[in-house]
Write a protein that holds these residues in place. Sequence first.
Motif, PDB file in Angstrom:
ATOM      1  N   LEU A  75       1.404  -1.138  -0.046  1.00 50.24           N
ATOM      2  CA  LEU A  75       0.299  -0.062   0.482  1.00 50.24           C
ATOM      3  C   LEU A  75       1.011   1.238  -0.009  1.00 50.24           C
ATOM      4  O   LEU A  75       0.751   2.296  -0.843  1.00 50.24           O
ATOM      5  CB  LEU A  75      -1.228  -0.159   1.266  1.00 50.24           C
ATOM      6  CG  LEU A  75      -1.915   1.544   1.593  1.00 50.24           C
ATOM      7  CD1 LEU A  75      -2.602   0.994   0.239  1.00 50.24           C
ATOM      8  CD2 LEU A  75      -3.003   1.067   2.329  1.00 50.24           C
ATOM      9  N   ARG A  76       1.810   1.607   0.954  1.00 50.15           N
ATOM     10  CA  ARG A  76       2.866   2.489   0.840  1.00 50.15           C
ATOM     11  C   ARG A  76       3.102   2.348  -0.755  1.00 50.15           C
ATOM     12  O   ARG A  76       3.251   3.722  -1.321  1.00 50.15           O
ATOM     13  CB  ARG A  76       3.721   2.040   1.722  1.00 50.15           C
ATOM     14  CG  ARG A  76       2.770   2.619   3.244  1.00 50.15           C
ATOM     15  CD  ARG A  76       4.280   1.748   4.217  1.00 50.15           C
ATOM     16  NE  ARG A  76       3.661   2.606   6.076  1.00 50.15           N
ATOM     17  CZ  ARG A  76       4.080   3.230   6.788  1.00 50.15           C
ATOM     18  NH1 ARG A  76       4.682   4.097   6.028  1.00 50.15           N
ATOM     19  NH2 ARG A  76       3.163   3.865   7.745  1.00 50.15           N
ATOM     20  N   TYR A  77       3.997   1.449  -1.018  1.00 50.95           N
ATOM     21  CA  TYR A  77       4.490   1.393  -2.519  1.00 50.95           C
ATOM     22  C   TYR A  77       3.331   2.210  -3.759  1.00 50.95           C
ATOM     23  O   TYR A  77       4.165   2.726  -4.329  1.00 50.95           O
ATOM     24  CB  TYR A  77       4.838  -0.204  -2.715  1.00 50.95           C
ATOM     25  CG  TYR A  77       5.328  -0.148  -3.888  1.00 50.95           C
ATOM     26  CD1 TYR A  77       6.789   1.149  -4.250  1.00 50.95           C
ATOM     27  CD2 TYR A  77       4.803  -0.281  -5.824  1.00 50.95           C
ATOM     28  CE1 TYR A  77       7.120   0.287  -5.520  1.00 50.95           C
ATOM     29  CE2 TYR A  77       5.125  -0.967  -6.162  1.00 50.95           C
ATOM     30  CZ  TYR A  77       6.107  -0.709  -6.638  1.00 50.95           C
ATOM     31  OH  TYR A  77       6.712  -0.304  -8.403  1.00 50.95           O
ATOM     32  N   ASP A 106       3.090  10.918   0.927  1.00 48.55           N
ATOM     33  CA  ASP A 106       3.641  10.726   1.921  1.00 48.55           C
ATOM     34  C   ASP A 106       2.818   9.646   2.566  1.00 48.55           C
ATOM     35  O   ASP A 106       1.838   9.872   3.164  1.00 48.55           O
ATOM     36  CB  ASP A 106       4.191  11.418   2.957  1.00 48.55           C
ATOM     37  CG  ASP A 106       5.052  11.057   3.896  1.00 48.55           C
ATOM     38  OD1 ASP A 106       4.581  10.039   3.915  1.00 48.55           O
ATOM     39  OD2 ASP A 106       6.148  11.865   4.011  1.00 48.55           O
ATOM     40  N   PRO A 107       2.926   8.559   2.845  1.00 51.35           N
ATOM     41  CA  PRO A 107       2.066   6.985   3.846  1.00 51.35           C
ATOM     42  C   PRO A 107       1.747   7.483   4.583  1.00 51.35           C
ATOM     43  O   PRO A 107       1.117   7.407   5.876  1.00 51.35           O
ATOM     44  CB  PRO A 107       2.332   6.051   3.182  1.00 51.35           C
ATOM     45  CG  PRO A 107       3.100   5.878   2.202  1.00 51.35           C
ATOM     46  CD  PRO A 107       3.409   7.886   2.600  1.00 51.35           C
ATOM     47  N   VAL A 122      -2.385  10.276   4.655  1.00 52.59           N
ATOM     48  CA  VAL A 122      -3.441   9.116   4.901  1.00 52.59           C
ATOM     49  C   VAL A 122      -3.177   9.190   5.739  1.00 52.59           C
ATOM     50  O   VAL A 122      -2.331   8.720   6.562  1.00 52.59           O
ATOM     51  CB  VAL A 122      -3.516   7.841   3.646  1.00 52.59           C
ATOM     52  CG1 VAL A 122      -3.418   8.184   2.249  1.00 52.59           C
ATOM     53  CG2 VAL A 122      -2.221   7.305   3.740  1.00 52.59           C
ATOM     54  N   GLN A 123      -4.215   7.972   6.961  1.00 51.53           N
ATOM     55  CA  GLN A 123      -3.942   7.231   8.323  1.00 51.53           C
ATOM     56  C   GLN A 123      -3.536   5.822   7.591  1.00 51.53           C
ATOM     57  O   GLN A 123      -4.962   5.627   6.920  1.00 51.53           O
ATOM     58  CB  GLN A 123      -5.528   7.623   9.219  1.00 51.53           C
ATOM     59  CG  GLN A 123      -4.528   9.178   9.574  1.00 51.53           C
ATOM     60  CD  GLN A 123      -5.703   9.719  10.572  1.00 51.53           C
ATOM     61  OE1 GLN A 123      -6.247   8.503  10.864  1.00 51.53           O
ATOM     62  NE2 GLN A 123      -6.507  10.748  10.259  1.00 51.53           N
ATOM     63  N   ILE A 124      -2.671   5.356   7.967  1.00 52.65           N
ATOM     64  CA  ILE A 124      -2.829   3.929   7.900  1.00 52.65           C
ATOM     65  C   ILE A 124      -2.994   3.369   9.510  1.00 52.65           C
ATOM     66  O   ILE A 124      -1.856   3.589  10.039  1.00 52.65           O
ATOM     67  CB  ILE A 124      -1.920   3.514   6.786  1.00 52.65           C
ATOM     68  CG1 ILE A 124      -1.536   4.002   5.680  1.00 52.65           C
ATOM     69  CG2 ILE A 124      -1.758   1.868   6.652  1.00 52.65           C
ATOM     70  CD1 ILE A 124      -0.151   3.893   5.091  1.00 52.65           C
ATOM     71  N   ARG A 125      -3.985   2.214   9.309  1.00 52.31           N
ATOM     72  CA  ARG A 125      -4.142   2.114  10.599  1.00 52.31           C
ATOM     73  C   ARG A 125      -4.329   0.079  10.504  1.00 52.31           C
ATOM     74  O   ARG A 125      -4.669   0.034   9.863  1.00 52.31           O
ATOM     75  CB  ARG A 125      -5.646   2.521  11.542  1.00 52.31           C
ATOM     76  CG  ARG A 125      -6.342   1.922  10.694  1.00 52.31           C
ATOM     77  CD  ARG A 125      -8.252   2.793  11.727  1.00 52.31           C
ATOM     78  NE  ARG A 125      -7.654   3.937  11.832  1.00 52.31           N
ATOM     79  CZ  ARG A 125      -8.512   4.817  12.553  1.00 52.31           C
ATOM     80  NH1 ARG A 125      -9.655   3.623  12.661  1.00 52.31           N
ATOM     81  NH2 ARG A 125      -8.198   6.233  12.438  1.00 52.31           N
ATOM     82  N   PRO A 126      -3.837  -0.802  11.378  1.00 49.96           N
ATOM     83  CA  PRO A 126      -4.112  -1.623  12.028  1.00 49.96           C
ATOM     84  C   PRO A 126      -5.731  -2.396  12.091  1.00 49.96           C
ATOM     85  O   PRO A 126      -6.056  -1.981  12.801  1.00 49.96           O
ATOM     86  CB  PRO A 126      -3.269  -2.152  12.941  1.00 49.96           C
ATOM     87  CG  PRO A 126      -2.076  -1.341  12.994  1.00 49.96           C
ATOM     88  CD  PRO A 126      -2.777  -0.370  13.024  1.00 49.96           C
ATOM     89  N   VAL A 127      -5.778  -3.202  11.107  1.00 50.20           N
ATOM     90  CA  VAL A 127      -7.718  -3.655  10.978  1.00 50.20           C
ATOM     91  C   VAL A 127      -7.080  -5.470  10.629  1.00 50.20           C
ATOM     92  O   VAL A 127      -6.600  -5.155   9.918  1.00 50.20           O
ATOM     93  CB  VAL A 127      -8.013  -2.946   9.728  1.00 50.20           C
ATOM     94  CG1 VAL A 127      -9.802  -4.041  10.269  1.00 50.20           C
ATOM     95  CG2 VAL A 127      -8.521  -1.230   9.955  1.00 50.20           C
ATOM     96  N   PRO A 128      -8.147  -6.001  12.169  1.00 47.47           N
ATOM     97  CA  PRO A 128      -8.185  -7.730  12.002  1.00 47.47           C
ATOM     98  C   PRO A 128      -8.936  -7.957  10.214  1.00 47.47           C
ATOM     99  O   PRO A 128     -10.141  -6.968  10.653  1.00 47.47           O
ATOM    100  CB  PRO A 128      -8.309  -7.992  13.369  1.00 47.47           C
ATOM    101  CG  PRO A 128      -8.385  -6.680  14.669  1.00 47.47           C
ATOM    102  CD  PRO A 128      -8.497  -5.664  13.207  1.00 47.47           C
TER     103      PRO A 128
END
Length: 501
Positions: A259-261, A269-270, A274-280
């Motif tokens: 996703l970052r790539y 700029d990831p 944006v906000q990237i968060r862990p989600v099960p």
Amino acid sequence: MQTMPQDPLDMVNDLSKMGLFKADAFKVADSITGQELRQALFLKMAAKGDPKRERLVVELAKQAGGLDNAFAAAFGPQSGQFFADSIRASQFTRREFLRNLAIGAAMVTLANCAKAPDESTPTPGESVAPVEGLEKTDLQIGFIPITCATPIIMSEPLGFYKKYGFNAKVVKMPSWGAVRDSAIAGELDAYHMLAPMPIAMTLGLGSGAFGVKLASIENINGQAITIAERHKGKINGPADFKGFVLGVPFPYSMHNLLLRYYLATGGLDPDKDVQIRPVPPPDSIAQLVAGDIDAYLMPDPFNQRAVYEGAGFIHKITKDIWPGHPCCAFAASDAWIGENPNTFRALNKAIIEAAGYAQDPANRPEIAKAISDRAFLNQPVEVVEAVLTGKFDDGNGNTLDIPDRIGFDPYPWQSFANWISSQLIRWDLQDDGKVAEVITPDTYNTVGENVFLTDLARELAIEVGQTPPEEIYRIEKLAYDEFDPADPSTYVQAQIDKYGV
């Protein structure tokens, strides 16, 4: 047979002309143990009910001085050591040993040639010679309920664990954090992990250092970027994700790195845009619908399930970002492998064989039914089958046919490990400089080769009739660049120079 040449090299040439010997058979002959290939089983495999073929096998054995001699020379787990011991004991001359190895290799090839075309992949649950020396047979193997875990999951209902002497149960885990914590606590024997996790855990990234080996790859491709239905018609490329909240299953995942790539190629700029968060993964659709996240890069079946529920649409499958990229893996801790070496080898072999079975498109409808059960994925069969067969609706009104939407090639390329390490360096996920301390330009190969068990995976794949590569590194061709595993540092700098992040 009476005119069979005594010189080993001449014998190899003759056997090649007869179609009974292939060079790859040497590798098999050197790796199969006498325990796994007893006389009766071998004759049954080779002859397939054909008296002429059986007579040929028997004559080959006679040329070697009997089956015991042929097996000892050809199938010893350490044939080089056997030869040295034999010379000292004056039991064989070097020429006799080479002759027996050539004959043994021919016998292996003959056995393989005896398979009918539709038997190139073993039947699920088909019995094998008793596996001896297993330190443990009652096993618990953790998994996340996603299609990436297909070989690990299907091995229970389709009998691959049983085939190798195991009473194994797969244990459904709620999140990747739970998998990591259970691994460290010793609550599981082996686990389904994201490909970057064994590297991160071994190096102490995101947790205390804990040695884990990546034994084989579970799946390649098989992920997608799915966007909430409310954004339909607004997103055309990575630049349009600015301001989004995006879900990934775990920080140390191919999902996060891919996703970052992808976002960076759109000038984002990831870590800022944006906000990237862990989600099960099991919570991903609910969060998409609730508006907690705008999109996610998740494993299937949750991309296809979002389409099925009308919750979202598939923006891009990850095969279009990096064709053949790794995703999930079968892994076990260094400590557990050390305590259970025979069990680990047999278990990895079972899963590699299952992956080979899953790679055949003809088997995927059957597998979809087996793993959709409530005890496993707990998903509609049609959703799982759409993922595995590559015949699916994308939620944008398109019906697609992409057979390699997901694949099951178990070979752990070392170039995978180097790319993962390069992106851990690029994004410094801990934001404290620790990644650069444990992965340096001089240690890329060392890190990968200490964690990815490529040589063992090749050996086991050959034993189950697969044809893995000889090479351990390759140039990886991604959508926006090529990765040369021989120079990861230059690759990272080129990315930063091109995209600014």
